[in-house]
Design an enzyme around this catalytic site. Structure first.
Site, PDB file in Angstrom:
ATOM      1  N   HIS B  91      -4.192 -12.045  -9.076  1.00 30.75           N
ATOM      2  CA  HIS B  91      -2.734 -12.699  -9.144  1.00 30.75           C
ATOM      3  C   HIS B  91      -2.714 -14.322  -8.526  1.00 30.75           C
ATOM      4  O   HIS B  91      -1.888 -14.859  -8.832  1.00 30.75           O
ATOM      5  CB  HIS B  91      -1.528 -11.927  -8.484  1.00 30.75           C
ATOM      6  CG  HIS B  91      -1.833 -10.541  -9.524  1.00 30.75           C
ATOM      7  ND1 HIS B  91      -0.384 -10.531 -10.379  1.00 30.75           N
ATOM      8  CD2 HIS B  91      -2.140  -9.459  -9.660  1.00 30.75           C
ATOM      9  CE1 HIS B  91      -0.869  -9.173 -11.011  1.00 30.75           C
ATOM     10  NE2 HIS B  91      -1.999  -8.733 -10.711  1.00 30.75           N
ATOM     11  N   ASP B 208       3.236  -3.275 -16.016  1.00 29.17           N
ATOM     12  CA  ASP B 208       1.835  -2.871 -15.868  1.00 29.17           C
ATOM     13  C   ASP B 208       1.221  -1.867 -16.326  1.00 29.17           C
ATOM     14  O   ASP B 208       1.948  -0.717 -16.444  1.00 29.17           O
ATOM     15  CB  ASP B 208       2.096  -2.594 -14.244  1.00 29.17           C
ATOM     16  CG  ASP B 208       0.831  -2.069 -13.461  1.00 29.17           C
ATOM     17  OD1 ASP B 208      -0.431  -1.897 -14.248  1.00 29.17           O
ATOM     18  OD2 ASP B 208       0.740  -1.837 -12.261  1.00 29.17           O
ATOM     19  N   VAL B 379      -5.099   6.662  -2.870  1.00 30.75           N
ATOM     20  CA  VAL B 379      -4.337   6.692  -3.796  1.00 30.75           C
ATOM     21  C   VAL B 379      -4.374   5.422  -4.520  1.00 30.75           C
ATOM     22  O   VAL B 379      -4.319   4.333  -3.737  1.00 30.75           O
ATOM     23  CB  VAL B 379      -2.734   7.262  -3.435  1.00 30.75           C
ATOM     24  CG1 VAL B 379      -2.914   8.564  -2.754  1.00 30.75           C
ATOM     25  CG2 VAL B 379      -2.274   6.251  -2.472  1.00 30.75           C
ATOM     26  N   HIS B 382      -0.882   1.814  -8.561  1.00 27.45           N
ATOM     27  CA  HIS B 382      -0.690   1.362  -9.834  1.00 27.45           C
ATOM     28  C   HIS B 382       0.266   2.673 -10.542  1.00 27.45           C
ATOM     29  O   HIS B 382      -0.255   3.840 -10.383  1.00 27.45           O
ATOM     30  CB  HIS B 382      -1.430   0.924 -10.929  1.00 27.45           C
ATOM     31  CG  HIS B 382      -2.161  -0.368 -10.785  1.00 27.45           C
ATOM     32  ND1 HIS B 382      -1.556  -1.629 -11.037  1.00 27.45           N
ATOM     33  CD2 HIS B 382      -3.343  -0.660  -9.930  1.00 27.45           C
ATOM     34  CE1 HIS B 382      -2.346  -2.474 -10.566  1.00 27.45           C
ATOM     35  NE2 HIS B 382      -3.323  -1.965  -9.862  1.00 27.45           N
TER      36      HIS B 382
END
Lengths: 583, 583
Positions: B91, B208, B379, B382
């Site tokens: 990003h 997303d 984990v 997203h």
């Protein structure tokens, strides 16, 4: 008595009773692929499997990799035969390269032998195979060994493991297996034999470690049939394209049977798909009527809801049926919104990107795709943890060697065996070339034998070596600049400096850079001559060019320098030609 | 009234009320990486994110890839600013290459801005950033847009999504998010704002798609803390080495907190790990006492049960902390049977082999390793399917564009939206450069704008193009043979033919082949001269060499030919120098 002496007695070593059995993995440990194992006692050697492996992405331009045959070549007179467990490439693929050099008998089941013959016909057509067709339950005398193949389930029919009776004890090699209780061909893994061997006592077991990271049981192949049934029902109006491994004949058979039940015809696409189905039908491994099939050329115009296409390409292999379809390049079939594609396979580690690219491209064609994320459209051919535990519990070997796994799989399999009570010292995580020597009483590792990887590039058994691969990596990294200069003994250029590049900025995009290189080459030659350092010319040119490249860009291409000094006089005479090349 | 005319009335197009809002993804669709999006209305352009992508293995020698900035460059005067969602490379990583050329303001939260400053200092140190530090809840006027960043949970702190109020309607960009209800920093995804926006009406949402293939909910980051606690308890006597992304500051914080509870010290290894923790502490994102840490140089001799090492290398990156340890090459720490390594990350697609190699090598060092196969040691950052559904249900957009996914993820996300009742025609699976034009009443795709990938090789923004990459692939495939010949106008060689090779059989291994090539070159020159075909000399040499290579091996290296004709006479004169190169 023992107690009273305070010592444990040992039989003297080297006596007849303690002659040792040796087990040597030459491939398939510390890696998944190119399985090859050696079992030897006295003068007799048995080889088990002879497979290939696909190269990783660092092995640029390499077609595949086979086990280093040096140890076998050095001992070829002692080899009594090669036992094959099943017909996958990682178990038979190195035969065309290695077998002609060893020229020993091979032992395999009917289908496996058929697949071996195909491979040899293609790559080593002149070699006359010394083949013995065997079947599960046979008992063979090979050298000092008694060999008993037993049936195991796997993702290709006709797989076997081997029980090998040696003078020191029984050895069990599981081959690649799963414990499918409902196999498609009704030919289950032979629990009864394994249990009876376990009861009598097994000295050594080698077992498949591929799925040791997976909990539970691997589902039955029959599960895929059920999923197919549901899928065909759900997508009744679409044309269905199924992609799978061409060797997974039970899978293919289930797709064909489902097609017949849903009144659909079947078209086969892909060379190996067509060849394998033909061979399986010919050898009696697949019972399908001829009129089920249509030709690929008949696909166009055939009603979508009446057709199933079975194709290669489940690994995203370039030029395979499915990949051509995904790009809209297949001459017989154009996919669109009325198609469903089912990828009935998982990506083999390393193939993920190719497979994902294919799936993305299939979606771009507008069709629906069922793939890895969805449940039960594929099942593995290898035993999961609970099955591995069951195998260990049935066979109860004294010594245990996990095979068919990367190092982490072998360690996890060792840990599993320890959980089941095997003493840690009796479980051996072996690497290629390690020698495990066993008597009835003890086992220990001896010094390694030669082992490693041989690289096959093109069809030939090539001596492509590590250095060539590292050169290819250098070329791939930043490309190459090649300089040629012709000058006279005084250092005057006799022709303009020639510069060629590949995989590096082209002259059209960097004229200034190229001109600076030319200048630097001319100056380097002059300077070397002025100082009388003829022998340094090439290295000076290289340094000069390197300096220019560094100023203009951050990249460091390979620099090749070819210099030619041409002497004047009556006509021409060659003085010398030096070359130097340094990255 | 409408009904009575039998027609629906339309407002005339182009009027003020129907001016259109355009959304243009320039990266991050059809790929995971190099996110960059454009929102424009009238003369005002907002850019959202400016990320890089790591190249796939076919992009030989490429460091990374950034979005083609051509469209932005052509419209730079209209750009009012770049909004950044969070500090991950996909990003912000293209900013050092693109921002200096656009020289527009950027808007980012405090931590994100800190990470951007580090990148710019490293790669574009002279550029003076025009930065606006923002925080969730701010409302900014940028051009004709009102911009409201809102908090989202992700695998890096301080992430935001954006609500953008435009003259046509509200646009919601989720950024990378998950709906973690128990985030480490107590800063949950802002459901309240999303719900209230949804109630008032949202024109367009971009969301997303990364985990759309995963069912259920992504577990909370706090879950990893619990697993760490159990792990520390279970391996009380071992030294514990944890590897994670250096940007996952909450993960690192949880490891440090667990270490403190178990009375262990912490050593940080890896440049980015040390830098990120320092920055996070300095900016107030991590509250840890200095005396928790020891220096890497103090590791040796430190009691195993009192130490935790946190290191880079979770992706198997060459030269990273963990990889050096796995090979026994790290100067400060040698691993062995008293160590436990926890890899608290999953391999990013494409990195599997590097990660697996590292795990195998760690096992070879004798330590125990906990990695991907084990539950809850990592984990994702997203949202999974249930969270994506919840986002769609909260925001209830009129139009929906799935972002941040390969093509298959975008299609699956579109299907998910349709399951929730969005009309198919209101969901757009967009590719790079597609232009979605929206008024209050309708949305449609217009003609594409320029888009694609720019390749960064070395630190410079390079014009390395597709042709260079395909040349590198050719070189990598079979290597290269380079021929240089110097001859007089009659075709007599003036120096021996020079042959150099790279990544192809060396002369030492194939002297006969090299001699055959020399002969063929000499003959080709003579023949061309005899027929008066000077202009064909290079291509004849190439054909001749190709023929020889084909006879000797199955491989087809790149052939470079450099010819120099040198004229005799009073001294020397250059006649010409031709070059030709054909694979």
């Amino acid at each position: 008595m023992q107690k009273s002496t305070g010592k444990r007695r040992r039989r003297p070593r080297g006596g007849k009773g303690s002659a040792s059995l040796k087990f040597i993995p030459l491939g398939g440990v510390g890696e998944i692929g190119k399985n090859m194992n050696v079992l030897e006692y006295g003068d007799d050697i048995l080889v088990i499997d002879c497979g290939l492996m696909f190269p990783d992405e660092e092995m640029l331009g390499v077609d595949f990799v086979i086990p280093d045959p040096a140890y076998l070549m050095a001992n070829r007179d002692r080899i009594k035969g090669i036992l094959i467990t099943h017909g996958h490439d990682d178990h038979i693929g190195a035969l065309p390269f290695i077998l002609p050099r060893l020229d020993c008998p091979i032992y395999a089941t009917r289908l496996t032998l058929g697949l071996i013959r195909s491979k040899l016909e293609e790559i080593a057509p002149k070699y006359e195979l010394k083949a013995h067709e065997i079947a599960a339950g046979d008992v063979l005398e090979i050298g000092c060994f008694k060999v008993q193949p037993f049936s195991v389930c796997h993702s290709i029919p006709d797989g076997v493991g081997y029980a090998i009776y040696t003078p020191v004890g029984v050895v069990v090699h599981t081959g690649d297996f799963k414990l499918d209780p409902t196999p498609i061909d009704g030919r289950a893994t032979d629990y009864a034999l394994l249990a009876s061997l376990g009861t009598k006592g097994v000295l050594l077991m080698m077992s498949d470690s591929t799925n040791v990271e997976r909990d539970g049981f691997t589902p039955s192949e029959r599960m895929v049939g059920k999923t197919m049934e549901q899928t065909f029902r759900l997508y009744r109006n679409r044309r269905i394209v199924v992609s799978s491994f061409a060797s997974n004949l039970h899978r293919i058979q289930q797709v064909i049977e489902t097609a017949v039940r849903f009144n659909r015809k079947v078209a086969l696409i892909g060379r190996s798909m067509v060849a394998n189905v033909a061979r399986a039908r010919e050898l009696g491994y697949m019972n399908v009527d001829e009129d089920v099939f249509i030709q690929p050329s008949e696909i166009e115009g055939f009603p979508h809801s009446r057709l199933v296409v079975i194709t290669t390409g489940s690994q995203g292999e370039p030029f395979s049926g499915l990949v051509l379809m995904s790009r809209g390049d297949h001459k017989h079939i154009k996919l669109g919104p009325k198609d469903l594609v089912v990828i009935s396979a998982l990506p083999i580690p390393g193939n993920e990107r190719l497979v994902h690219r294919t799936i993305n491209d299939l979606f771009r064609q507008g069709c629906e795709v069922i793939y890895e994320a969805e449940q039960n459209i594929h099942v593995s051919g290898h035993a999961s943890r609970e099955e591995l535990k069951m195998m260990l519990s049935l066979v109860k070997p004294t010594y245990f060697v996990p095979l068919h796994g990367e190092y982490r799989h072998l360690v996890r399999h060792k840990q599993l065996a320890e959980e089941l009570g095997l003493p840690s010292k009796n479980v051996f995580v072996m690497e290629k070339g390690d020698v495990l020597s066993m008597t009835k009483r003890q086992a220990r590792l001896l010094e390694k034998v030669p082992s490693g990887a041989y690289i096959v590039d093109g069809r030939a058994y090539s001596d492509l070596n590590g250095q060539l691969l590292s050169e290819r990596r250098d070329l791939a990294e930043d490309g190459l600049v090649c300089i040629s200069a012709v000058y006279d003994p005084a250092g005057n250029l006799l022709a303009p400096v020639s510069i060629e590049s590949r995989g590096f900025l082209h002259r059209a995009d960097a004229d200034e850079l190229y001109r600076s290189i030319e200048d630097s080459v001319e100056k380097a030659i002059k300077a070397a001559k002025a100082e009388g350092k003829d022998e340094d010319i090439s290295s000076r040119i290289r340094s000069a060019v390197k300096g220019v490249l560094k100023r203009f860009s951050m990249s460091a291409p390979v620099i090749l320098v070819l210099t030619n000094e041409v002497q004047s006089g009556n006509g021409f005479a060659c003085k010398f030609s030096r070359r130097e090349q340094i990255k």
